[in-house]
Design an enzyme around this catalytic site. Sequence first.
Site, PDB file in Angstrom:
ATOM      1  N   LYS A 115       1.829   3.797   4.274  1.00 59.65           N
ATOM      2  CA  LYS A 115       1.975   4.798   3.212  1.00 59.65           C
ATOM      3  C   LYS A 115       1.847   6.210   3.770  1.00 59.65           C
ATOM      4  O   LYS A 115       2.516   7.124   3.291  1.00 59.65           O
ATOM      5  CB  LYS A 115       0.946   4.554   2.110  1.00 59.65           C
ATOM      6  CG  LYS A 115       1.279   3.366   1.228  1.00 59.65           C
ATOM      7  CD  LYS A 115       0.469   3.388  -0.051  1.00 59.65           C
ATOM      8  CE  LYS A 115       0.827   2.224  -0.944  1.00 59.65           C
ATOM      9  NZ  LYS A 115      -0.042   2.130  -2.131  1.00 59.65           N
ATOM     10  N   LYS A 198       9.234  -5.466   1.328  1.00 57.04           N
ATOM     11  CA  LYS A 198       8.870  -6.098   0.076  1.00 57.04           C
ATOM     12  C   LYS A 198       9.524  -5.371  -1.094  1.00 57.04           C
ATOM     13  O   LYS A 198       9.671  -4.156  -1.060  1.00 57.04           O
ATOM     14  CB  LYS A 198       7.346  -6.009  -0.081  1.00 57.04           C
ATOM     15  CG  LYS A 198       6.726  -7.194  -0.790  1.00 57.04           C
ATOM     16  CD  LYS A 198       5.229  -7.060  -0.861  1.00 57.04           C
ATOM     17  CE  LYS A 198       4.811  -6.361  -2.132  1.00 57.04           C
ATOM     18  NZ  LYS A 198       3.438  -6.633  -2.547  1.00 57.04           N
ATOM     19  N   LYS A 201       7.836  -1.566  -6.603  1.00 63.28           N
ATOM     20  CA  LYS A 201       7.989  -0.837  -7.851  1.00 63.28           C
ATOM     21  C   LYS A 201       8.022   0.658  -7.631  1.00 63.28           C
ATOM     22  O   LYS A 201       8.440   1.401  -8.512  1.00 63.28           O
ATOM     23  CB  LYS A 201       6.873  -1.218  -8.837  1.00 63.28           C
ATOM     24  CG  LYS A 201       5.460  -0.947  -8.326  1.00 63.28           C
ATOM     25  CD  LYS A 201       4.443  -1.405  -9.354  1.00 63.28           C
ATOM     26  CE  LYS A 201       3.127  -1.888  -8.780  1.00 63.28           C
ATOM     27  NZ  LYS A 201       2.533  -1.178  -7.678  1.00 63.28           N
TER      28      LYS A 201
END
Length: 334
Positions: A115, A198, A201
């Site tokens: 991140k 992955k 969202k």
Amino acid sequence: MAKKRVLSGVAPSGNLTLGNYIGAISQWVKKQDEGDSENWFFVVDLHAMTVPYDPKVLKEKTIEVSMLYLACGLDPDKSNLFIQSHVPAHTELTWILNCNTPVGWLNQMIQYKEKSKKVGDENVSVGLLDYPVLQAADILLYNTDLVPVGEDQRQHVEIAREIARRFNRLYGNTFKEPKAVNPPQGARIMALDNPEEKMSKSAESKYNYIWLLDTPDDIHLKISKAVTDSGKEIVFDKDRKALFNLLTIYQSVTGVGEQVIEERFDGKGYAEFKKDLADKVVEFVAPIREKYLELEKNYDYVRDVLKRGAAKANEVAGETLKKVRTRAGLIDPM
Ligand code: TRP
């Protein structure tokens, strides 16, 4: 025997995806319906603040995800459903654990590294580094036994164990060490536009994921655009990652076995496979969407569920926190 405590959450940082449902929420529903556990499922709004976000969107998504929990079959009579920030013990315990967690444990976390890279240096907040400690607080407050999460969260559950162990050793036995449980299959539904990542969202492109509230047209469009390869046969081959992912989705939403699926598409091409897959996904999410639209008209009910959930959570978390405060050397309020 005391019921096992099961706890998990999803961050309201975007559009809840089919991957979230298959990899996490459907497993929670199953666990809940087995009836042999005490269940805590919450919307982790505080975790959603660890990367740059828009307050207005956070509010909307927090409610949306809460309603999707209900729409997906979580039942307030069987599970405690609440919003993380409605239980201040989570942030308070985080501070106490912060002061007892070596920073060296945190900057090695895979999710932190990924991140950080994504948001860019000037956006790496203290909160992002601290994310796993907040998650440890979430888990440890409820004396959790089992944490059903996707494979990528295993490391965070592991660090929660280590934090618990360290605290117990320094100040006396206080926390239970939790265990991660991964769903048997489909734990990792990959992105439609990139089978190396992955399904997410919070992806920038909506072609990455199927949103649980996507319309049938959206779903057909997204699946038709999903990446594939130049191969011909529709078979489960781990090396053909994009196709393997689509087949995994097919299997997850239909419950049909690998062989039957391969036979079904024997001699057929991608176009036909994708169209059928889209139909199956539409069929699969339809009841969730319907229930959601109904709940939207019943906001008072949703509020009441979240209020009751938070009250129960505050009770249990408050007890743990009281014990922790004393152990950690804090004086009770006068
Ligand atoms: N980090 C989890 C995820 O991204 C969400 C989460 C926050 C969580 N706190 C938790 C999951 C506690 C399980 C238990 O999916």
